[in-house]
Structure formats: C-alpha cells, structure tokens
Write an enzyme that holds these catalytic residues in place. Structure first.
Site, PDB file in Angstrom:
ATOM      1  N   ARG A   1     -54.863 113.978 -57.653  1.00 22.91           N
ATOM      2  CA  ARG A   1     -54.566 115.250 -58.299  1.00 22.91           C
ATOM      3  C   ARG A   1     -55.114 115.229 -59.710  1.00 22.91           C
ATOM      4  O   ARG A   1     -55.044 114.225 -60.416  1.00 22.91           O
ATOM      5  CB  ARG A   1     -53.072 115.562 -58.284  1.00 22.91           C
ATOM      6  CG  ARG A   1     -52.183 114.547 -58.915  1.00 22.91           C
ATOM      7  CD  ARG A   1     -50.723 114.850 -58.586  1.00 22.91           C
ATOM      8  NE  ARG A   1     -49.835 113.862 -59.154  1.00 22.91           N
ATOM      9  CZ  ARG A   1     -49.264 113.973 -60.344  1.00 22.91           C
ATOM     10  NH1 ARG A   1     -49.486 115.044 -61.082  1.00 22.91           N
ATOM     11  NH2 ARG A   1     -48.474 113.024 -60.813  1.00 22.91           N
TER      12      ARG A   1
ATOM     13  N   TYR B   1     -56.850 125.400 -56.584  1.00 26.65           N
ATOM     14  CA  TYR B   1     -56.253 126.707 -56.862  1.00 26.65           C
ATOM     15  C   TYR B   1     -55.903 126.810 -58.343  1.00 26.65           C
ATOM     16  O   TYR B   1     -55.721 125.812 -59.034  1.00 26.65           O
ATOM     17  CB  TYR B   1     -55.022 126.959 -55.984  1.00 26.65           C
ATOM     18  CG  TYR B   1     -53.934 125.934 -56.028  1.00 26.65           C
ATOM     19  CD1 TYR B   1     -52.939 125.985 -57.009  1.00 26.65           C
ATOM     20  CD2 TYR B   1     -53.872 124.921 -55.075  1.00 26.65           C
ATOM     21  CE1 TYR B   1     -51.911 125.056 -57.033  1.00 26.65           C
ATOM     22  CE2 TYR B   1     -52.849 123.977 -55.103  1.00 26.65           C
ATOM     23  CZ  TYR B   1     -51.872 124.052 -56.075  1.00 26.65           C
ATOM     24  OH  TYR B   1     -50.850 123.129 -56.111  1.00 26.65           O
TER      25      TYR B   1
END
Length: 690
Positions: free
Chosen positions: A171, A208
């Site tokens: 991430r 996103y």
C-alpha cells in the site's frame, strides 16, 4: 468503555483507551460505502468536510492493459441514500476523535487515554489491567482492539487466532498531480472519482482517489511469498524493487505508475483471515470490528462493518440504559450482528478468489453490492431493541389494526344485498415522497415482504380521502388517512411474488367503516379525528388528532387546478429492461393493487394468532362496478408533512403509531395533489394471497 459502577444508575461515562500515542496514524484510504456513510452522517460526521470524495466510476484492465470495462456509476449509485465515498484514514479518524471528545455534542464527552497497553480483562467485573499494573473498572468493556485482540482471547479463548490468507498487500500513495503530469499515466487521472483495477490470475493492483481527489491510494494484492521478509508486523516497509518484481508482467502503464512510488512510504502487510467466533461477548465484555471479524480488503467493507457494530451497540445502549440491562443487550447485539458480519466476510472471501481458482464460480458484483449497501444498522438495531423490550415480560398480546367484529359494510346491507353507490363522492389529498428504504423496511409485518428493487431510497405516500353520499351510511360520509409504501413485493411459499403498495396503517374518523374494513378485508384501521381546512388562495391543511392531541399534519399550499392541455412534469423513470444500478436487468414489476397483512390474535394465547396472512386488494374491480371518475385535479406547488410523537398520556392508544410515523425520514416530495370525483369502489376484490 467504562461507566458508573452502580448498576441501577444509567451508563453515562465513556472512556476510550488507545494503545498508541496517536502521534502518527497509519493507513492510507478507506471506503465509506452507503451502509456506513449513513451511520457517520447520523452521528454528525460529514465525510466531504474532511476531503472524502465520491466514487464516480470503476474501470478494469487486464494485467497487459487491455480494457475489460469502464462504468460510470453516478446514476447507478443514486439509488442509495448516501453516496459511496473514499476517505483518507487519518482525516476520518481525526473527525471521529473530535466528535467523540468534543463538549459541543449531546451527552458527556468521551475521555481519551493514549499509550494504554492492555494486559488482561476481567469479564465478570469489567476491569481492564494495563501493562504497568494499573487497572480501571466500569460496567461494560468493548474490545475494539483489532486483529491481534487481547479481549478476543478473554471472550472466546486462545484457540481462535488469525491466520495468513496466503496473500499480502502493498500500500502506498501517489499525488494525483504527479500522475496527471506524466504523459504515460495522464489518462488515469483525467477523470475524478474513478477506481481503476488491473486483475491478474493471482495478483491485482487497485488504485482509487482520496483527500478530495488530490491523492491516489494504491493496494497491490499478491501471493505472500513474493514479498516475504524477516520483518515482523502488519505494517512493514519493503524495498521498491520487490514491488516492481511482483508486477513485472503487468503492462507499461502499471510500470510507469509503480516507478512513482516513494519507497519511504511503501508498506506491505499480511492479509489475515480468521474462523468464525462462537460468541461475541462474555460477562460484561463484548467484541467489535476486527477483534470479532478481521476482514480481507476485497470489498472495502472492513471499516464499514466495524462501524455497523458500533452503531448497533449505540442503538442497543441508549441513554437511560442501566448496568443491569447490559447482559441482555449484549446477547441481542450478538444475535443481530453475527449473521450479517460473517456473511459480508464470506462474500469478501469470494470476491478475493483468484481468477484461476476452481472454486471461484459465478461472481456477481452487483448482488454483493445490493446486500452490502442496502442495510442501515441503526434502523435495524433500533427495531430489534423495540421488539426485545416489548417481549421481555413474556409473550406480548399482539394486536394489529384488524380484529373488530363484523358489521354491515359497503359490500352489502344487513340482508346481504348490494348497496347502490352511484352518487358516492370523494376528495383525495395525497403527498408522495422519497424516504429511507432501510427505515420503511422496519414497518413490514413479516420477512416475506420486501422491496421489489434494490437501494436504500424508496417512495411512500400519505393519502387522505373525504367521502360523502355513501349509500351504506344512509347518505353520510367519513374521512380516512393512510400510509402506503410503494414498490413492495410479497414472496409466497412457492417462490412466486405479488407486487403492490403496502398499506401500513389506515386512520379513520368513523367507527363503522373501521369495524367492517378490519373484519372483512383485514385492513389496518384505527380511529382518530381528521380535520380538513381549506383556505382561499389554494391552501389546505389536514390534521390527525385524538381528543385534541395532534400527531400528524399534511400541508398542501399553492394548489392550482389542472386543466386540459396542462403539461405535468414527469419524474425520471428507469428504462424498461434495466435496473436502477445501470447493468441490464428486469423491468420494474407492475403493481397489482394494495397489499395488507391480516392478523387476528388468539384469545387467551398471548403472542399467537388465529389468522395471519397477506391480502391483495385490486382496486377498481369490486362487485359494485362503479367506476372511479376524477372530475377535478389540483396540484400543490408547496407541500409538507409534520409529525409529533406525543406521549402515552396524550395518545394512550396511538402513541406507538405516532412515534413510528415521526421517525419516517422525508427526503423530498415527489408529487402532491387533490383529486375530486365520483364513484367509490367497495373493495370486494380483496383476496387472500396464500
């Protein structure tokens, strides 16, 4: 959580113990889907105020960069009461902390204590012991201490522990502007609010936006062995070369994105799963969030389901709850949350299966979305608490508005002969409005009733009719006012469905039609006074009251008569052959009439019924064959509904209904009008469905 230790006094003090120092919040972005977004707004937390942005669409590519689909979701997502939003975790956490500890809200502010590392919890005394040997006692402990929960061991024992799912996730964040300035990746940042995915057989990359579309959040899910290292913990740093190697088979667009990664912010964590826990509480200790059900990230519902847990506890422990109430409330909490939380957890596992996994089967993301999004835990738990309180003293004497004795009716005189109704007249005042489907569902009499279409927004109507020249009443008349919920279906035992508008309650101003309508048709009728006042200038007010205590008002102002040739604005309709969510689907079913539920209580057997079944009334097909002719229509330019809950003293027999009506959210008025005409159907077409 801790409160006063005197069991007969209300729980009132909330103390939050946080393991960390809250010096630097970890994590990147979080999904705020409609099911949790509505909870936040109820708490006075508005995600757009701290940079959350709505999901406008989804794009999916193959690893090589071939487009699989590109969907604009803005219209499809409009069926949900609140939008699907994306937020940075730090910004969300800060606003939650502010709301909990601020003295400006209702109640006593929560007390936040950081650097509180739990060593042990005593479920019998609700005592928490810290690593330094100090302790704190209260009336209830809520263990929201994550996937490595200490309280879970206390509640369910040490046997159930998280295990690796076989996947890990990178991430990281990349500034939106950086992606926009790169000619190779520019097209990925030109549209705001889009989620983009590259799905391979055993790995995927999801991108996103968050922080008001200024940052792009990345999650790279892959087999754990590809990023394994000697480091410990769920939030490990990792070399950029490892990231590039895992996705080396992906196309040049992905490679260009990954080259932008700031290695100092690149993290990897093992995706943990866990078996279903056998219980959610023990004594005065309860679990919520990842402590009860750690989620894989494939549907973005881990945080949302944790918020649902919190909303359930909040609804089940309102002000006035005492410590002696806690055990029953925790048992109810477990009953409410266990099924839903673990079903979403199971759906998440299915969503995360590899494309080449033989057990993947047919995957329908829209079915998952309907289940996940179409739920409001506040409404659900509030209703469950009401039912719990109703039943806690033993079986209740259920009495639907159905069970009066027989009498002469519009369908026959006392000899059984039809009654002429040629001269009967009506004036009907109606306000149709958009409301919360999740609340309206709590008014359905049995689980077999549901909405025909998905979504958390539905339509309902309050209609008041004034009748005159009624033959069966010797030329007299009366007034009635009811609540109809539109777009409802009843699922029969054989799987077939009956569609119509559900009549929830019908208030009438005369005893005779109430008695016959309840007995012969099973309609939910009750008495109240109904006053209709019309003023010059096109204004009408309708008031419902009981012995002077008002509880419902309808206002129709700016009434203007509709004449031939007038253009009436039509509300937007969903095209035939599609669902409100965009993809192809069946047309909206045609309503067959009015649905009601007949319930006759059994004498001497509280909680049991002599008769309980659904009824369908097909309007306009009664035995009198008198057509309903509208002679005049006036439309309102300004209409509104007003509710007043009252209390048991002012509305002793109607308070439960007045309170339920007062909880109905009114989002917007769809249509408000007055119709006058002749011909009143005798409703003889009422039929038992099964």
């Amino acid at each position: 959580m801790a409160a006063t230790s005197e069991t007969h006094r209300p729980l009132k003090v909330l103390v939050l113990f946080e393991r960390s120092q809250l010096a630097q919040e970890t994590g990147a972005a979080i999904h705020l889907a409609p099911n949790c977004h509505s909870i936040l707004r109820r708490l006075g937390i508005f995600p757009e105020s701290f940079g959350a942005n709505p999901v406008n669409g989804i794009t999916e590519y193959t690893p090589e960069g071939k487009l699989k689909f590109d969907i604009d979701l803005r219209k499809a997502l409009s069926i949900w009461q609140q939008p699907w939003m994306l937020s940075h975790r730090v910004q969300l956490h800060e606003d939650l902390k502010r709301k909990a500890t601020s003295p400006d809200g209702a109640g006593i502010p929560a007390v936040l204590k950081t650097s509180s590392i739990v060593k042990d919890v005593d479920p019998n005394t609700a005592t928490v012991t810290w690593e330094d040997g100090s302790s704190f006692s209260g009336d209830l402990v809520l263990g929201a201490d994550g996937v490595s929960s200490v309280t879970r061991k206390i509640v369910v024992g040490p046997e159930i522990v998280p295990f690796g799912s076989g996947k890990s996730a990178f991430r990281f964040l990349i500034p939106h502007e950086q992606i926009l300035k790169n000619p190779i990746t520019q097209k990925l940042a030109e549209r705001q609010g889009y989620m983009t995915m590259w799905i391979g057989d055993d790995r995927r990359l999801v991108m996103y936006p968050c922080s008001d579309n200024t940052m792009m959040n990345f999650v790279g899910i892959h087999p754990s062995e590809l990023s394994a290292s000697k480091g410990e913990g769920w939030n490990r740093g990792v070399a950029k070369e490892v990231l590039l190697d895992v996705y080396k088979s992906f196309g040049p667009l992905v490679q260009a994105l990954l080259e932008m990664t700031d290695v100092s912010a690149l993290k990897v964590w093992t995706l943990l799963d866990m078996d279903r826990i056998p219980r959610w509480y023990k004594g005065r200790v309860a679990l919520l969030g990842d402590a009860a059900h750690p989620f894989l990230p494939h549907q973005g519902q881990g945080g949302g389901i944790a918020m649902e847990d919190a909303a359930s506890l909040s609804a089940l422990l309102p002000r006035g709850t005492t410590a002696e109430d806690v055990p029953d409330r925790l048992a109810l909490y477990e009953k409410i949350r266990d099924g839903r939380a673990h079903k979403v957890q199971s759906l998440t596992r299915l969503a995360g299966l590899d494309l080449n996994d033989a057990s993947r089967g047919t995957f329908n993301i829209m079915d998952f979305m309907y289940y996940n999004f179409g739920h409001d835990e506040w409404h659900n738990s509030t209703r469950a608490l009401k039912e719990h309180l109703w039943a806690r003293n033993g079986p209740v004497r259920s009495r639907a508005p159905l069970s009066f004795g027989p009498s002469p009716s519009p369908r026959q005189d006392h000899y059984g002969r039809p009654i002429p109704a040629n001269d009967s007249r009506f004036t009907t005042y109606s306000i149709r409005f958009r409301s919360s489907a999740t609340y309206l569902k709590t008014l359905f009499p049995t689980p077999e009733f549901s909405f025909s279409s998905p979504g958390t927004v539905a339509e309902a109507s309050f209609r008041c009719t004034e009748l005159s020249n009624m033959g069966w009443l010797g030329g007299g008349g009366y007034k009635y006012l009811g609540l109809w919920i539109h777009g409802v279906q009843y699922t029969c035992k054989d799987g077939s469905k009956v569609h119509g508008s559900l009549l929830v309650v019908l208030l009438e101003s005369l005893a005779d039609p109430i008695i016959t309508g309840r007995e012969e048709l099973g309609m939910p009728k009750l008495f109240c006074d109904i006053d209709i006042t019309s003023k010059e200038g096109g204004s009408t007010r309708i008031e419902c009251s009981w012995r002077g205590a008002q509880f419902l008002r309808m206002h129709l102002d700016g009434l203007k008569e509709e004449v031939a040739g007038d253009k009436v604005e039509a509300k937007e309709e969903v095209p035939n052959g599609t669902t409100p969510t965009g993809p192809p689907g069946p047309p909206k079913p045609e309503e067959q009439g009015t649905l009601i539920y007949r319930y006759i209580p059994a004498v001497g057997k509280p909680g049991e019924a002599d008769a309980a079944y659904p009824v369908l009334i097909r309007e306009g097909s009664g035995s009198s064959s008198i057509p309903r002719v509208v002679e005049k229509t006036c439309r309102s330019q300004d209409s509104r509904l007003e509710f007043q809950e009252g209390d048991w003293q002012s509305l002793p027999t109607l308070h439960h209904i007045a309170a339920g009506l007062a909880e109905i959210p009114v989002f917007s008025v769809v249509e408000a009008k007055v119709e006058e005409g002749r011909g009143v159907d005798d409703l003889a077409s009422a039929e038992r469905i099964e």
